[in-house]
Scaffold this active site. Sequence first.
Site, mmCIF file in Angstrom:
data_model
loop_
_atom_site.group_PDB
_atom_site.id
_atom_site.type_symbol
_atom_site.label_atom_id
_atom_site.label_comp_id
_atom_site.label_asym_id
_atom_site.label_seq_id
_atom_site.Cartn_x
_atom_site.Cartn_y
_atom_site.Cartn_z
ATOM 1 N N SER A 298 -8.503 0.466 11.224
ATOM 2 C CA SER A 298 -9.424 1.606 11.124
ATOM 3 C C SER A 298 -10.332 1.605 12.342
ATOM 4 O O SER A 298 -10.680 0.535 12.870
ATOM 5 C CB SER A 298 -10.262 1.469 9.854
ATOM 6 O OG SER A 298 -11.366 2.347 9.913
ATOM 7 N N GLY B 170 0.814 -1.222 0.000
ATOM 8 C CA GLY B 170 0.000 0.000 0.000
ATOM 9 C C GLY B 170 0.839 1.260 0.000
ATOM 10 O O GLY B 170 0.474 2.262 0.616
ATOM 11 N N ALA B 171 1.968 1.216 -0.713
ATOM 12 C CA ALA B 171 2.891 2.365 -0.726
ATOM 13 C C ALA B 171 2.717 3.225 -1.965
ATOM 14 O O ALA B 171 3.455 4.195 -2.148
ATOM 15 C CB ALA B 171 4.332 1.853 -0.644
ATOM 16 N N THR B 172 1.765 2.873 -2.822
ATOM 17 C CA THR B 172 1.685 3.542 -4.125
ATOM 18 C C THR B 172 0.691 4.693 -4.167
ATOM 19 O O THR B 172 0.589 5.379 -5.184
ATOM 20 C CB THR B 172 1.273 2.515 -5.209
ATOM 21 O OG1 THR B 172 0.093 1.836 -4.752
ATOM 22 C CG2 THR B 172 2.375 1.523 -5.462
ATOM 23 N N SER B 173 -0.051 4.894 -3.115
ATOM 24 C CA SER B 173 -1.121 5.890 -3.180
ATOM 25 C C SER B 173 -1.452 6.353 -1.767
ATOM 26 O O SER B 173 -1.096 5.710 -0.780
ATOM 27 C CB SER B 173 -2.319 5.201 -3.854
ATOM 28 O OG SER B 173 -3.532 5.834 -3.574
ATOM 29 N N GLY B 174 -2.122 7.490 -1.668
ATOM 30 C CA GLY B 174 -2.713 7.949 -0.413
ATOM 31 C C GLY B 174 -1.747 8.001 0.767
ATOM 32 O O GLY B 174 -0.603 8.485 0.663
ATOM 33 N N ILE B 175 -2.193 7.499 1.885
ATOM 34 C CA ILE B 175 -1.449 7.559 3.150
ATOM 35 C C ILE B 175 -0.082 6.875 2.999
ATOM 36 O O ILE B 175 0.955 7.395 3.431
ATOM 37 C CB ILE B 175 -2.283 6.867 4.262
ATOM 38 C CG1 ILE B 175 -3.598 7.628 4.481
ATOM 39 C CG2 ILE B 175 -1.485 6.745 5.555
ATOM 40 C CD1 ILE B 175 -4.656 6.856 5.270
ATOM 41 N N GLY B 176 -0.093 5.700 2.356
ATOM 42 C CA GLY B 176 1.133 4.916 2.230
ATOM 43 C C GLY B 176 2.185 5.598 1.363
ATOM 44 O O GLY B 176 3.390 5.502 1.650
ATOM 45 N N TYR C 242 -15.841 -4.330 5.109
ATOM 46 C CA TYR C 242 -14.639 -3.506 5.322
ATOM 47 C C TYR C 242 -14.300 -3.457 6.812
ATOM 48 O O TYR C 242 -13.141 -3.662 7.210
ATOM 49 C CB TYR C 242 -14.879 -2.092 4.774
ATOM 50 C CG TYR C 242 -13.715 -1.153 5.013
ATOM 51 C CD1 TYR C 242 -12.554 -1.232 4.254
ATOM 52 C CD2 TYR C 242 -13.766 -0.189 6.028
ATOM 53 C CE1 TYR C 242 -11.476 -0.382 4.484
ATOM 54 C CE2 TYR C 242 -12.698 0.669 6.263
ATOM 55 C CZ TYR C 242 -11.549 0.572 5.485
ATOM 56 O OH TYR C 242 -10.492 1.413 5.732
#
Length: 299
Positions: free
Chosen positions: A133, A12-18, A164
């Site tokens: 979350s 999850g490093a490609t977008s958003g928070i990551g 989710y």
Amino acid sequence: MPDRTRTLVMTGATSGIGAHALARLTARPGTRAIIGARSTSIRRALGGVEVLPLDLSSLAEVRAFGAAVLDRMDGTPVDMLVLNAGTQFMSTAARSADGFELAFAVNHLAHYLLARLLLPAVAQSGRIVLTTSDTHDPKIFRSAPIQVAVRDWAHAPGSPSGAYAASKLGNLLTAEAIAALRETTGRRITTIAYNPGLTGGTGLSRAFPGPLRQAMRALRPVFILLSRLRPELYMNTPEHAGDVLAQLADGTLTPPAGHVYASLVRGKLAYPDPSALGRDPAAREEVWRDSAALTGLPV
Ligand SMILES: NC(=O)c1ccc[n+]([C@@H]2O[C@H](COP(=O)([O-])OP(=O)(O)OC[C@H]3O[C@@H](n4cnc5c(N)ncnc54)[C@H](OP(=O)(O)O)[C@@H]3O)[C@@H](O)[C@H]2O)c1
């Protein structure tokens, strides 16, 4: 953290928070980053970062990624294992390559498997961070589970929001279970379940209609106002949430002893208790055991 090169392994490093967390972590000289990503264009774009193919919707891909990471590490340790990827959908119809509900498979089962595959390689005094979350908590989010039912979550979840929330409870209980392992305490590994809180402007809402996504972003000041009554409605930015994720991963921020859950509450990092289920040892063991069965691992 060690004087030698420190190694980060991340999803999850490609977008958003990551993406923001990765940028902060790799800004420090002497950091080697290996990330798993499903998009080939991103694989080309992230210079200086080692990008290996990973689609978390397939347990076979997770196993291949785990093996490829261990191969590249060649016996050197992983200092920071950051399991941040996440997804959510408008329906629960989609299935993973293994036949599981897709959000639960990607968010929880894949990360459970990856954590267990890489745990033996995590360094003495290393860090494991799973992004959870506050939607795992029924006091905060009405669709959150009130009991553990891993097989139902995997095969016949109720609503998309419930699927989710169940996956995020899975992340939290996995972190709690890892933190309690003798293997982890013996090596003084710090395990954290991080709640970035409501964060606008990331890709997480990409399955939602465009106007809804734009409205969410534009309404940030309204959410911040509403958070005076309901703190969970405070809307963070991806930059801030990513910055805190990076600081939890690199040891700049450390939870007090005995705390696994770290949560951005109205934009500030706190260590509140998670939901009752999230701190129940029986729930933790059930998730560990049933997730092992579904991913083909021994308990
Ligand atoms: N945003 C919020 O309000 C919020 C609140 C609480 C918790 N969180 C959690 O924060 C984490 C980061 O979310 P975000 O808001 O930053 O969303 P995001 O911008 O959509 O980032 C999600 C990341 O997960 C990756 N990913 C999704 N599905 C994948 C798959 N099948 N295989 C491999 N990688 C996959 C994405 O890769 P691609 O670039 O290939 O899509 C992306 O790097 C998630 O775990 C989310 O549940 C978010």
